[in-house]
Design a protein around this motif. Sequence first.
Motif, PDB file in Angstrom:
ATOM      1  N   ASP A   1      -4.508  14.760 -22.079  1.00 44.87           N
ATOM      2  CA  ASP A   1      -4.311  16.202 -21.974  1.00 44.87           C
ATOM      3  C   ASP A   1      -5.641  16.937 -21.961  1.00 44.87           C
ATOM      4  O   ASP A   1      -5.856  17.862 -21.178  1.00 44.87           O
ATOM      5  CB  ASP A   1      -3.481  16.713 -23.162  1.00 44.87           C
ATOM      6  N   ASP A   2      -6.540  16.531 -22.864  1.00 49.16           N
ATOM      7  CA  ASP A   2      -7.819  17.224 -23.004  1.00 49.16           C
ATOM      8  C   ASP A   2      -8.798  16.883 -21.891  1.00 49.16           C
ATOM      9  O   ASP A   2      -9.654  17.701 -21.538  1.00 49.16           O
ATOM     10  CB  ASP A   2      -8.463  16.892 -24.357  1.00 49.16           C
ATOM     11  N   ASP A   3      -8.697  15.683 -21.337  1.00 46.41           N
ATOM     12  CA  ASP A   3      -9.721  15.251 -20.396  1.00 46.41           C
ATOM     13  C   ASP A   3      -9.163  14.210 -19.430  1.00 46.41           C
ATOM     14  O   ASP A   3      -9.010  13.040 -19.783  1.00 46.41           O
ATOM     15  CB  ASP A   3     -10.901  14.648 -21.171  1.00 46.41           C
ATOM     16  N   PRO A   4      -8.837  14.605 -18.187  1.00 50.23           N
ATOM     17  CA  PRO A   4      -8.299  13.630 -17.228  1.00 50.23           C
ATOM     18  C   PRO A   4      -9.310  12.548 -16.853  1.00 50.23           C
ATOM     19  O   PRO A   4      -8.941  11.531 -16.289  1.00 50.23           O
ATOM     20  CB  PRO A   4      -7.933  14.492 -16.010  1.00 50.23           C
ATOM     21  N   PHE A   5     -10.611  12.755 -17.174  1.00 46.94           N
ATOM     22  CA  PHE A   5     -11.593  11.708 -16.918  1.00 46.94           C
ATOM     23  C   PHE A   5     -11.306  10.458 -17.759  1.00 46.94           C
ATOM     24  O   PHE A   5     -11.789   9.374 -17.438  1.00 46.94           O
ATOM     25  CB  PHE A   5     -13.006  12.212 -17.196  1.00 46.94           C
ATOM     26  N   VAL A   6     -10.525  10.613 -18.847  1.00 47.24           N
ATOM     27  CA  VAL A   6     -10.117   9.443 -19.624  1.00 47.24           C
ATOM     28  C   VAL A   6      -9.258   8.526 -18.754  1.00 47.24           C
ATOM     29  O   VAL A   6      -9.419   7.297 -18.769  1.00 47.24           O
ATOM     30  CB  VAL A   6      -9.350   9.879 -20.894  1.00 47.24           C
ATOM     31  N   LEU A   7      -8.357   9.114 -17.979  1.00 42.44           N
ATOM     32  CA  LEU A   7      -7.517   8.319 -17.081  1.00 42.44           C
ATOM     33  C   LEU A   7      -8.367   7.632 -16.014  1.00 42.44           C
ATOM     34  O   LEU A   7      -8.174   6.455 -15.706  1.00 42.44           O
ATOM     35  CB  LEU A   7      -6.465   9.212 -16.427  1.00 42.44           C
ATOM     36  N   LEU A   8      -9.326   8.375 -15.464  1.00 41.62           N
ATOM     37  CA  LEU A   8     -10.175   7.795 -14.433  1.00 41.62           C
ATOM     38  C   LEU A   8     -11.043   6.675 -15.004  1.00 41.62           C
ATOM     39  O   LEU A   8     -11.305   5.682 -14.320  1.00 41.62           O
ATOM     40  CB  LEU A   8     -11.048   8.886 -13.807  1.00 41.62           C
ATOM     41  N   LEU A   9     -11.466   6.823 -16.262  1.00 41.19           N
ATOM     42  CA  LEU A   9     -12.231   5.750 -16.893  1.00 41.19           C
ATOM     43  C   LEU A   9     -11.369   4.509 -17.069  1.00 41.19           C
ATOM     44  O   LEU A   9     -11.825   3.377 -16.838  1.00 41.19           O
ATOM     45  CB  LEU A   9     -12.773   6.227 -18.243  1.00 41.19           C
ATOM     46  N   LEU A  10     -10.110   4.703 -17.476  1.00 43.63           N
ATOM     47  CA  LEU A  10      -9.208   3.556 -17.598  1.00 43.63           C
ATOM     48  C   LEU A  10      -9.012   2.872 -16.249  1.00 43.63           C
ATOM     49  O   LEU A  10      -8.840   1.645 -16.180  1.00 43.63           O
ATOM     50  CB  LEU A  10      -7.856   4.006 -18.161  1.00 43.63           C
ATOM     51  N   ARG A  11      -9.050   3.659 -15.167  1.00 43.60           N
ATOM     52  CA  ARG A  11      -8.911   3.081 -13.834  1.00 43.60           C
ATOM     53  C   ARG A  11     -10.212   2.449 -13.331  1.00 43.60           C
ATOM     54  O   ARG A  11     -10.238   1.860 -12.262  1.00 43.60           O
ATOM     55  CB  ARG A  11      -8.455   4.142 -12.857  1.00 43.60           C
ATOM     56  N   GLY A  12     -11.303   2.602 -14.102  1.00 46.93           N
ATOM     57  CA  GLY A  12     -12.502   1.845 -13.749  1.00 46.93           C
ATOM     58  C   GLY A  12     -13.809   2.586 -13.699  1.00 46.93           C
ATOM     59  O   GLY A  12     -14.870   1.971 -13.748  1.00 46.93           O
ATOM     60  N   ARG A  13     -13.786   3.928 -13.606  1.00 49.92           N
ATOM     61  CA  ARG A  13     -15.046   4.651 -13.514  1.00 49.92           C
ATOM     62  C   ARG A  13     -15.023   5.897 -14.378  1.00 49.92           C
ATOM     63  O   ARG A  13     -14.005   6.585 -14.460  1.00 49.92           O
ATOM     64  CB  ARG A  13     -15.360   5.037 -12.061  1.00 49.92           C
ATOM     65  N   GLY A  14     -16.170   6.182 -14.998  1.00 47.06           N
ATOM     66  CA  GLY A  14     -16.285   7.343 -15.860  1.00 47.06           C
ATOM     67  C   GLY A  14     -16.818   8.559 -15.135  1.00 47.06           C
ATOM     68  O   GLY A  14     -17.102   8.538 -13.932  1.00 47.06           O
ATOM     69  N   GLU A  15     -16.965   9.623 -15.895  1.00 47.90           N
ATOM     70  CA  GLU A  15     -17.346  10.908 -15.310  1.00 47.90           C
ATOM     71  C   GLU A  15     -18.701  10.832 -14.615  1.00 47.90           C
ATOM     72  O   GLU A  15     -18.873  11.350 -13.510  1.00 47.90           O
ATOM     73  CB  GLU A  15     -17.365  11.976 -16.409  1.00 47.90           C
ATOM     74  N   ARG A  16     -19.688  10.201 -15.250  1.00 47.16           N
ATOM     75  CA  ARG A  16     -21.029  10.165 -14.677  1.00 47.16           C
ATOM     76  C   ARG A  16     -21.027   9.476 -13.315  1.00 47.16           C
ATOM     77  O   ARG A  16     -21.613   9.983 -12.344  1.00 47.16           O
ATOM     78  CB  ARG A  16     -21.975   9.448 -15.641  1.00 47.16           C
ATOM     79  N   GLU A  17     -20.348   8.334 -13.234  1.00 51.72           N
ATOM     80  CA  GLU A  17     -20.300   7.609 -11.962  1.00 51.72           C
ATOM     81  C   GLU A  17     -19.583   8.415 -10.884  1.00 51.72           C
ATOM     82  O   GLU A  17     -19.981   8.414  -9.709  1.00 51.72           O
ATOM     83  CB  GLU A  17     -19.585   6.274 -12.152  1.00 51.72           C
ATOM     84  N   LEU A  18     -18.518   9.115 -11.282  1.00 54.32           N
ATOM     85  CA  LEU A  18     -17.775   9.908 -10.306  1.00 54.32           C
ATOM     86  C   LEU A  18     -18.632  11.053  -9.769  1.00 54.32           C
ATOM     87  O   LEU A  18     -18.641  11.317  -8.560  1.00 54.32           O
ATOM     88  CB  LEU A  18     -16.504  10.457 -10.944  1.00 54.32           C
ATOM     89  N   ILE A  19     -19.331  11.737 -10.657  1.00 56.85           N
ATOM     90  CA  ILE A  19     -20.170  12.847 -10.215  1.00 56.85           C
ATOM     91  C   ILE A  19     -21.276  12.342  -9.286  1.00 56.85           C
ATOM     92  O   ILE A  19     -21.569  12.952  -8.248  1.00 56.85           O
ATOM     93  CB  ILE A  19     -20.784  13.577 -11.423  1.00 56.85           C
ATOM     94  N   GLU A  20     -21.889  11.214  -9.650  1.00 55.64           N
ATOM     95  CA  GLU A  20     -22.938  10.658  -8.791  1.00 55.64           C
ATOM     96  C   GLU A  20     -22.375  10.268  -7.430  1.00 55.64           C
ATOM     97  O   GLU A  20     -23.011  10.475  -6.389  1.00 55.64           O
ATOM     98  CB  GLU A  20     -23.581   9.449  -9.463  1.00 55.64           C
TER      99      GLU A  20
END
Length: 367
Positions: free
Chosen positions: A158-177
């Motif tokens: 709820d607070d941070d959908p990047f948690v879901l993306l991290l579970l799928r394999g990549r975190g916020e930093r990698e996505l932004i890059e």
Amino acid sequence: MTDARGFAAFPPQRTGARFATSWWGRAWIKALEDTSLDHTLLKNGRAYAKTGQVGPITVSPGRLAAVTEHEYDTVVRVEQLTDAAWERFLDQVAAKAGHIAALLDRDMPHDLVEAAEDAAVPLLPTVGDLEPECSCPDWGHPCKHAAALCYQASWLLDDDPFVLLLLRGRGERELIEGLQRRDVPATAPQGVPVADAYALGVPPLPDPPPLDVTFTPLGLEPAPGVDVAALEVLAASAASRARELLHTGASTPLTEYQDRVRLSAEFGLDLGLDAAVAAWRHGGAGGLDALESPWTPPKQDLARARALLEAGWEGEPPAVETWRNQWTVGDRQLRYGRDGRWYPFARRDGAWWPDGPPERDPSALLT
């Protein structure tokens, strides 16, 4: 390799606390509950989650982990996306500038998830996508510990959908890059440039409508079953009220009860609302609210009023008995209204009765 993220243990929650208020958090819960083979274990898992029996949570690519009660090691695995899938997902994000802004604002737009699905990139888990493991002796799938971990994870999502993306394999930093290596679509300019808008200046306001319009009473013909006199009174009252709203700029509509009191005050109707009518005549809707609705004002408002009382009193100010918005001095009581005015009341037949128009300065009503 993306670094894992750690989250502090959730404390026990209040009764009635909900899991997953975001739509993607609810999708996570649905995947958990659709996978479960035992609804009793799910119920126990919800109770464990709310009573704080899950330790700090670690989120890493494809893995959600925590130590639960009795030192059980509990893990929930999620399939990671392939590199090719990630590239297709980043293409979808970069294709619309609003998607990037939404993600950075911790939102997961529906159309982004739908576009990802169209590109064969499943972001949200479905039935069977969550694989629970636990060192407890329970054979449930999931056991109550894994269920509790998943329920608490919905708060993280709820607070941070990047948690879901991290579970799928990549975190916020990698996505932004990854997004920075792509060309973000330019948006067509809209509106007027700021410099041009300021150069236009402020146009004059239109003249206010005239307030000296005389109401012409209705000339109604008598009709069977119709109280013509009552209709004429109501029409005159509605015109008066409209004129008042136009003059004061008020926008809050009256409730049915307030309007009944107003009509009684205006036309002397006997509806058994004597105190309410007196309050309305002295202070309108604010006076009626002061009569019937105690409330707790901000401390700074009361401190300012006490300073006014002390400044406006010759010598030692009187002892004041206070309760919420009510100040009592002998047989006199002042009530602070939500409109910032003090309404006077006097004791009559064992009850407090409206006793005059309100003032901003309470000392003016006591002296």
